[in-house]
Design an enzyme around this catalytic site. Sequence first.
Site, PDB file in Angstrom:
ATOM      1  N   GLY A  20       0.836  -1.199   0.000  1.00 46.92           N
ATOM      2  CA  GLY A  20       0.000   0.000   0.000  1.00 46.92           C
ATOM      3  C   GLY A  20       0.864   1.241   0.000  1.00 46.92           C
ATOM      4  N   GLY A  22       0.386   5.726   0.400  1.00 48.13           N
ATOM      5  CA  GLY A  22      -0.457   6.900   0.575  1.00 48.13           C
ATOM      6  C   GLY A  22       0.343   8.152   0.277  1.00 48.13           C
ATOM      7  N   GLY A  23      -0.220   9.298   0.649  1.00 45.56           N
ATOM      8  CA  GLY A  23       0.443  10.549   0.359  1.00 45.56           C
ATOM      9  C   GLY A  23       1.775  10.707   1.065  1.00 45.56           C
ATOM     10  N   MET A  24       1.851  10.254   2.331  1.00 47.82           N
ATOM     11  CA  MET A  24       3.065  10.451   3.116  1.00 47.82           C
ATOM     12  C   MET A  24       3.585   9.167   3.754  1.00 47.82           C
ATOM     13  SD  MET A  24       3.554  13.607   2.530  1.00 47.82           S
ATOM     14  CE  MET A  24       4.968  13.865   3.588  1.00 47.82           C
ATOM     15  N   LYS A  42       4.178   0.182   8.512  1.00 51.94           N
ATOM     16  CA  LYS A  42       3.822   1.486   7.945  1.00 51.94           C
ATOM     17  C   LYS A  42       4.997   2.421   8.146  1.00 51.94           C
ATOM     18  CE  LYS A  42       0.548   5.325   8.628  1.00 51.94           C
ATOM     19  NZ  LYS A  42      -0.619   5.778   9.432  1.00 51.94           N
ATOM     20  N   ASP A 140     -10.319  11.472  12.717  1.00 54.30           N
ATOM     21  CA  ASP A 140     -10.381  11.295  11.260  1.00 54.30           C
ATOM     22  C   ASP A 140     -11.150  10.026  10.912  1.00 54.30           C
ATOM     23  OD1 ASP A 140      -9.999  12.045   8.631  1.00 54.30           O
ATOM     24  OD2 ASP A 140      -7.990  11.194   8.474  1.00 54.30           O
TER      25      ASP A 140
END
Length: 345
Positions: A20, A22-24, A42, A140
């Site tokens: 995976g 993501g943006g950061m 992660k 979030d």
Amino acid sequence: MTFAPGLLLHDRYAIVEQIGVGGMSEVWLAVDQVLDRRVAVKALTATLVEEPDLFAATWREARATAKLTHPHVTQIYDYGEQRFGDGTVVPYLVMELLDGRNLADRLTAGPLPWPDAVRTAAQVAAGLAAAHRMGVVHRDVKPGNVMLTPTGAKVLDFGIAALAGSRPDEGDGGWLVGTPAYAAPERLDAGPPDPAADVYALGALLYEALTGRPPLAVATWDEAEQAHRRSPSVAPPSVPGLPSGVAALVLACLFLDPDRRPRAQEVADALEAAVPATGQADPRSGDPRRPAARYARGVASAAPIPMAPPSGPRTSVGRPFPPAPPRPREAPGSNADAAASAPPS
């Protein structure tokens, strides 16, 4: 620098492949060679010099969820920092490897059948309730942070979590974190984190799972501010077979006044009771003695609820709201027995 297959972290976690991005951050499949199990790692894609706030967020996520042991919250196993030869330091989290599908990805194919949507939201609510009991506010909650697995829904990504009642982030608009479409109206103010805001987001998530769209279709904080200025109304989700008590509970989660929203545990209990293990409608869901049904007493199934800012001065995105028009008075009993929020630990 970034991770790559073959890298061994902390003489223990062997990186296998990327699963995976993501943006950061990136998520990698790894093998814990000590316990002989597969895990997810992660890792940030930014450096400490570039994004010091993200380092703090990664550490906050580890601390916020390490003590949470709940079947509907992704388990964090470890935190570490990998130093490369050029001096770059990359923080990482080692967590439970999930087998499933992201709820946001699933909703691109349309809304869930209502029993599935209600059951998923009940599980998310239960996970949030566990966090709230520890004084942790997620901040979030959205479909993109819920994973659908064979054992049920899992709440992901506590990277911007905060302690309930803590001091808000400093700076002009620094408290505006999360995703605008699921942010409670009070999140536009620089107030302390409150579990009631997670409940609002949960209501927006369930609304979207039932209907295929969120209550407010906004993409930015300015759009969210403008939407709330227009005092939009949200009609109850119209889904064949959905118990009226569940539709009313969704609206109760979206109440403007955070003190009128139910607590996450109340939402979990009510939704769980509305759908039995078979996935069929619970014939007792219309019984006023059932948890979800009590919300239908004060929220008529055909009446939309206002989402206007509360009357009196308040600030949003650093600017004052004009006084709002008077809100219609809700019928007695709409949510009278719901507490404001879980106390911080």
